[in-house]
Write a protein that holds these residues in place. Structure first.
Motif, mmCIF file in Angstrom:
data_model
loop_
_atom_site.group_PDB
_atom_site.id
_atom_site.type_symbol
_atom_site.label_atom_id
_atom_site.label_comp_id
_atom_site.label_asym_id
_atom_site.label_seq_id
_atom_site.Cartn_x
_atom_site.Cartn_y
_atom_site.Cartn_z
ATOM 1 N N UNK A 140 29.513 42.597 33.067
ATOM 2 C CA UNK A 140 28.764 41.546 33.759
ATOM 3 C C UNK A 140 27.486 42.125 34.347
ATOM 4 N N UNK A 141 26.336 41.536 33.938
ATOM 5 C CA UNK A 141 25.052 42.095 34.344
ATOM 6 C C UNK A 141 24.747 41.837 35.812
ATOM 7 N N UNK A 142 25.043 40.613 36.271
ATOM 8 C CA UNK A 142 24.735 40.275 37.655
ATOM 9 C C UNK A 142 25.956 40.542 38.510
ATOM 10 N N UNK A 143 25.876 41.474 39.433
ATOM 11 C CA UNK A 143 27.061 41.739 40.250
ATOM 12 C C UNK A 143 27.300 40.629 41.272
ATOM 13 N N UNK A 144 28.558 40.492 41.680
ATOM 14 C CA UNK A 144 28.871 39.528 42.738
ATOM 15 C C UNK A 144 28.424 40.118 44.070
ATOM 16 N N UNK A 145 27.873 39.260 44.912
ATOM 17 C CA UNK A 145 27.527 39.721 46.256
ATOM 18 C C UNK A 145 28.730 39.488 47.158
ATOM 19 N N UNK A 146 28.943 40.355 48.120
ATOM 20 C CA UNK A 146 30.048 40.182 49.047
ATOM 21 C C UNK A 146 29.866 38.909 49.855
ATOM 22 N N UNK A 147 30.966 38.227 50.124
ATOM 23 C CA UNK A 147 30.879 36.971 50.867
ATOM 24 C C UNK A 147 31.697 37.075 52.155
ATOM 25 N N UNK A 148 31.171 37.835 53.133
ATOM 26 C CA UNK A 148 31.937 38.091 54.361
ATOM 27 C C UNK A 148 32.141 36.845 55.211
ATOM 28 N N UNK A 149 31.397 35.775 54.912
ATOM 29 C CA UNK A 149 31.532 34.571 55.736
ATOM 30 C C UNK A 149 32.649 33.639 55.321
ATOM 31 N N UNK A 150 33.330 33.973 54.234
ATOM 32 C CA UNK A 150 34.469 33.143 53.831
ATOM 33 C C UNK A 150 35.600 33.392 54.830
ATOM 34 N N UNK A 151 36.093 32.342 55.497
ATOM 35 C CA UNK A 151 37.190 32.561 56.450
ATOM 36 C C UNK A 151 38.387 33.188 55.744
ATOM 37 N N UNK A 152 39.003 34.134 56.416
ATOM 38 C CA UNK A 152 40.113 34.883 55.825
ATOM 39 C C UNK A 152 41.196 33.958 55.267
ATOM 40 N N UNK A 153 41.501 32.939 56.039
ATOM 41 C CA UNK A 153 42.555 32.010 55.627
ATOM 42 C C UNK A 153 42.217 31.323 54.306
ATOM 43 N N UNK A 154 40.943 30.968 54.171
ATOM 44 C CA UNK A 154 40.516 30.295 52.940
ATOM 45 C C UNK A 154 40.493 31.277 51.775
ATOM 46 N N UNK A 155 40.022 32.489 52.063
ATOM 47 C CA UNK A 155 39.994 33.514 51.015
ATOM 48 C C UNK A 155 41.412 33.776 50.507
ATOM 49 N N UNK A 156 42.362 33.809 51.442
ATOM 50 C CA UNK A 156 43.747 34.082 51.070
ATOM 51 C C UNK A 156 44.337 32.946 50.243
#
Ligand code: HEC
Length: 129
Positions: free
Chosen positions: A103-119
């Motif tokens: 994949x040429x374009x790397x994913x950027x980190x998304x620290x603003x996703x609430x942990x509960x939603x990420x889980x």
């Protein structure tokens, strides 16, 4: 619109799989040989409404589709990596582009996703196997 294209691509896959006999001619994305996978392993998954809402809200859908490669890998492909939900949450906060060298374009980190939603998203991805 989306539904239609999903259905169409599924139909295309299905036809390709049938006309290809028992050899796997449809895999263009990965060179890794995965034994013991049946054609059903590539069946399209439906995204539950609550998960879809989370994916949309957190911008995941800009780059990801459950079944198809977009900017990022399809979630069904991510599921095959056998991560734990906790590992996926970590990867949402701190992606490791080296895990996906194609994949040429790397994913950027998304620290603003609430942990509960990420889980919740992570648990769903894990369930796609
Ligand atoms: C800007 C585009 C973009 C967005 C937005 C994005 N991703 Fe990604 N994602 C990628 C790309 C590209 C990859 C593969 C390369 C990489 O990891 O950098 C990836 C990889 C991943 C992986 C696999 C990580 C690994 O190392 O195996 C997961 C899980 C994932 N994304 C989940 C998400 C979730 C959940 C969201 C929303 C909260 C999201 N992504 C938002 C582009 C994106």
């Amino acid at each position: 619109m989306k539904k239609v294209s999903i259905v169409l691509s599924f139909a295309a896959l299905f036809i390709a799989a049938c006309s290809g006999g028992n050899t796997n001619t449809t895999s263009t994305e990965t060179q890794t040989t995965i034994d013991a996978t049946t054609p059903e392993a590539t069946a399209e998954v439906e995204v539950p409404a609550d998960i879809n809402a989370l994916l949309e809200k957190n911008t995941c859908l800009t780059c990801h589709n459950a079944n198809e490669k977009v900017v990022g890998p399809a979630y069904v492909e991510v599921a095959k990596r056998n991560y734990t939900p906790e590992q996926i949450v970590e990867l949402i906060y701190k992606p490791k582009p080296s895990n996906w060298p194609d994949y040429q374009t790397p994913m950027v980190g998304l620290p603003n996703v609430p942990k509960e939603e990420a889980l919740k998203i992570a648990n769903w991805i894990v369930s796609l196997k």
